[in-house]
Scaffold this motif. Structure first.
Motif, PDB file in Angstrom:
ATOM      1  N   LEU A 181      42.799 -46.582  -7.033  1.00 43.19           N
ATOM      2  CA  LEU A 181      42.846 -45.164  -6.661  1.00 43.19           C
ATOM      3  C   LEU A 181      44.104 -44.899  -5.837  1.00 43.19           C
ATOM      4  N   LEU A 182      45.121 -44.353  -6.478  1.00 44.15           N
ATOM      5  CA  LEU A 182      46.436 -44.251  -5.852  1.00 44.15           C
ATOM      6  C   LEU A 182      46.446 -43.299  -4.671  1.00 44.15           C
ATOM      7  N   ALA A 183      45.746 -42.178  -4.788  1.00 44.98           N
ATOM      8  CA  ALA A 183      45.716 -41.215  -3.686  1.00 44.98           C
ATOM      9  C   ALA A 183      45.071 -41.835  -2.449  1.00 44.98           C
ATOM     10  N   GLU A 184      44.051 -42.658  -2.666  1.00 45.05           N
ATOM     11  CA  GLU A 184      43.372 -43.322  -1.557  1.00 45.05           C
ATOM     12  C   GLU A 184      44.329 -44.267  -0.820  1.00 45.05           C
ATOM     13  N   VAL A 185      45.054 -45.055  -1.577  1.00 37.19           N
ATOM     14  CA  VAL A 185      46.005 -46.003  -0.990  1.00 37.19           C
ATOM     15  C   VAL A 185      47.094 -45.262  -0.229  1.00 37.19           C
ATOM     16  N   GLN A 186      47.589 -44.177  -0.813  1.00 32.88           N
ATOM     17  CA  GLN A 186      48.640 -43.394  -0.170  1.00 32.88           C
ATOM     18  C   GLN A 186      48.182 -42.871   1.182  1.00 32.88           C
ATOM     19  N   GLU A 187      46.903 -42.542   1.279  1.00 33.77           N
ATOM     20  CA  GLU A 187      46.380 -41.900   2.489  1.00 33.77           C
ATOM     21  C   GLU A 187      46.218 -42.865   3.656  1.00 33.77           C
ATOM     22  N   ILE A 188      45.870 -44.130   3.391  1.00 34.45           N
ATOM     23  CA  ILE A 188      45.477 -45.003   4.505  1.00 34.45           C
ATOM     24  C   ILE A 188      46.327 -46.255   4.674  1.00 34.45           C
ATOM     25  N   CYS A 189      47.192 -46.584   3.704  1.00 33.31           N
ATOM     26  CA  CYS A 189      47.912 -47.856   3.774  1.00 33.31           C
ATOM     27  C   CYS A 189      49.297 -47.719   4.408  1.00 33.31           C
ATOM     28  N   HIS A 190      49.716 -48.776   5.105  1.00 28.08           N
ATOM     29  CA  HIS A 190      51.057 -48.833   5.680  1.00 28.08           C
ATOM     30  C   HIS A 190      52.069 -49.321   4.636  1.00 28.08           C
ATOM     31  N   ARG A 191      51.718 -50.418   3.958  1.00 28.35           N
ATOM     32  CA  ARG A 191      52.576 -50.957   2.900  1.00 28.35           C
ATOM     33  C   ARG A 191      51.726 -51.213   1.664  1.00 28.35           C
ATOM     34  N   VAL A 192      52.383 -51.243   0.508  1.00 25.67           N
ATOM     35  CA  VAL A 192      51.656 -51.457  -0.736  1.00 25.67           C
ATOM     36  C   VAL A 192      52.425 -52.415  -1.636  1.00 25.67           C
ATOM     37  N   ALA A 193      51.676 -53.071  -2.508  1.00 26.49           N
ATOM     38  CA  ALA A 193      52.242 -53.844  -3.609  1.00 26.49           C
ATOM     39  C   ALA A 193      51.686 -53.261  -4.894  1.00 26.49           C
ATOM     40  N   VAL A 194      52.555 -53.015  -5.864  1.00 26.26           N
ATOM     41  CA  VAL A 194      52.143 -52.443  -7.141  1.00 26.26           C
ATOM     42  C   VAL A 194      52.144 -53.558  -8.183  1.00 26.26           C
ATOM     43  N   ILE A 195      50.982 -53.787  -8.814  1.00 27.29           N
ATOM     44  CA  ILE A 195      50.845 -54.840  -9.817  1.00 27.29           C
ATOM     45  C   ILE A 195      50.374 -54.245 -11.129  1.00 27.29           C
ATOM     46  N   ASN A 196      50.898 -54.754 -12.226  1.00 28.54           N
ATOM     47  CA  ASN A 196      50.450 -54.323 -13.548  1.00 28.54           C
ATOM     48  C   ASN A 196      50.685 -55.466 -14.533  1.00 28.54           C
ATOM     49  N   ASP A 197      49.719 -55.700 -15.406  1.00 29.69           N
ATOM     50  CA  ASP A 197      49.804 -56.801 -16.376  1.00 29.69           C
ATOM     51  C   ASP A 197      50.112 -58.130 -15.696  1.00 29.69           C
ATOM     52  N   GLY A 198      49.574 -58.316 -14.485  1.00 25.98           N
ATOM     53  CA  GLY A 198      49.736 -59.580 -13.785  1.00 25.98           C
ATOM     54  C   GLY A 198      51.043 -59.747 -13.044  1.00 25.98           C
ATOM     55  N   ARG A 199      51.949 -58.788 -13.157  1.00 27.21           N
ATOM     56  CA  ARG A 199      53.264 -58.907 -12.519  1.00 27.21           C
ATOM     57  C   ARG A 199      53.394 -57.938 -11.353  1.00 27.21           C
ATOM     58  N   LEU A 200      53.956 -58.416 -10.259  1.00 22.02           N
ATOM     59  CA  LEU A 200      54.205 -57.552  -9.113  1.00 22.02           C
ATOM     60  C   LEU A 200      55.475 -56.748  -9.378  1.00 22.02           C
ATOM     61  N   LEU A 201      55.333 -55.425  -9.414  1.00 18.62           N
ATOM     62  CA  LEU A 201      56.457 -54.561  -9.741  1.00 18.62           C
ATOM     63  C   LEU A 201      57.259 -54.147  -8.516  1.00 18.62           C
ATOM     64  N   ARG A 202      56.581 -53.826  -7.433  1.00 17.66           N
ATOM     65  CA  ARG A 202      57.261 -53.415  -6.200  1.00 17.66           C
ATOM     66  C   ARG A 202      56.382 -53.740  -5.007  1.00 17.66           C
TER      67      ARG A 202
END
Length: 306
Positions: A181-202
């Motif tokens: 849930l991207l909106a949820e993460v945006q609201e409460i997190c300080h830093r994030v890691a974005v993963i898709n298909d097993g690979r860390l994108l950012r």
């Protein structure tokens, strides 16, 4: 960054099942006292990564480290359905060397003390999730790992869980929170890691990933407006949205200049506002390479993460 500031990290962490790469060389760092969002769609490799970090499954290659002790809620809580919430926690507490006072402390922490004697099978989904968090909080661990803690909750339950996570971080604990849930993460997190298909994108701060504030313009005729916008922001600095607006990658103080240039070119300006990308749009750009603007990005991303 001081090594003492790191409470969890992975380096080139990889898990292969047969010919399928579930997690592909993921490197990430969780810092003390932050809410770290592990962000990606269902099936992206989040739970597998967390299981390796917690030592529940063995990686194919790479390393994973987490501070000790760690509290975790992975893939939903598992309790005896015919025992009360309090009895379930007492059973768990005895196996881990904690007394009944610790059970009462964590029940209070998740606002379940008044319902502690109700059978677990009668709990709502939100109450079951909170009892799972209570179990993770036993012993007051420095790092708390929560895998999709709001999954299936109604809006009120989601709000309660978000408030609890924020409160934990304010109390000095570190929370590693996986979510689709991207909106949820945006609201409460300080830093994030974005993963898709097993690979860390950012990986980075929420503000850093979202980027700077841009300028949104609706003007006609559109081809002439696009030409002016590209002259001001560059060919790669303009995105078109599905409602006919243009997003210019320019700081907001350039809005008066953009307006003057458009009007001088005989173009009618119907709207000019500032806009900031959401994590939904960032995720869509990272996973699809789309150059569409905010409207297209948001819609497509919502579909991508469901």
């Amino acid at each position: 960054m001081n090594a003492h500031d790191t409470v969890a990290s992975t380096e080139n962490l990889t898990k292969v099942y047969g010919d399928r790469v579930a997690v592909d060389k993921v490197t990430m760092t969780v810092r003390r006292g932050e809410v770290y969002g592990f962000l990606g769609p269902n099936g992206a490799g989040k739970t597998t990564t967390l299981r390796m970090l917690l030592g529940l499954i063995r990686p194919t290659s790479g390393t994973a480290y987490a501070t000790s002790p760690v509290g975790a809620l992975i893939e939903g809580p598992g309790f005896f359905p015919y025992l009360s919430g309090r009895a379930n926690l007492r059973t768990l507490a005895r196996s881990r060397g904690f007394d009944d006072a610790e059970v009462e402390r964590v029940l209070e922490r998740v606002d379940l003390a008044g319902r502690g004697d109700d059978r677990f099978k009668g709990y709502s989904l939100g109450m079951k999730q909170r009892l799972g968090v209570a179990a993770a909080l036993m012993g007051d661990p420095e790092l708390i790992v929560l895998d999709e803690p709001t999954n299936g909750l109604d809006p009120a339950g989601m709000a309660d869980m978000r408030a609890l996570v924020v409160d934990l971080a304010r109390g000095g604990q570190t929370v590693l929170l996986s979510s689709h849930l991207l909106a949820e993460v945006q609201e409460i997190c300080h830093r994030v890691a974005v993963i898709n298909d097993g690979r860390l994108l950012r990986e980075g701060g929420v503000a850093e990933l979202r980027g700077g504030i841009s300028i949104r313009v609706r003007a006609t005729p559109e081809p002439e407006a696009l030409a002016v916008a590209m002259r001001l922001a560059g060919d790669d600095g303009v995105q078109r949205t599905t409602d006919g607006a243009l997003q210019l990658t320019l700081p907001p103080d350039q809005a008066p200049r953009v307006t003057r240039e458009l009007v001088s070119a005989g173009i009618d300006v119907h709207e000019i506002t500032t806009a900031e990308r959401s994590l939904e749009e960032v995720f869509f750009d990272l996973t699809s390479g789309s150059t569409t603007g905010s409207t297209t990005g948001s819609t497509a991303t919502k579909e991508a993460v469901r």
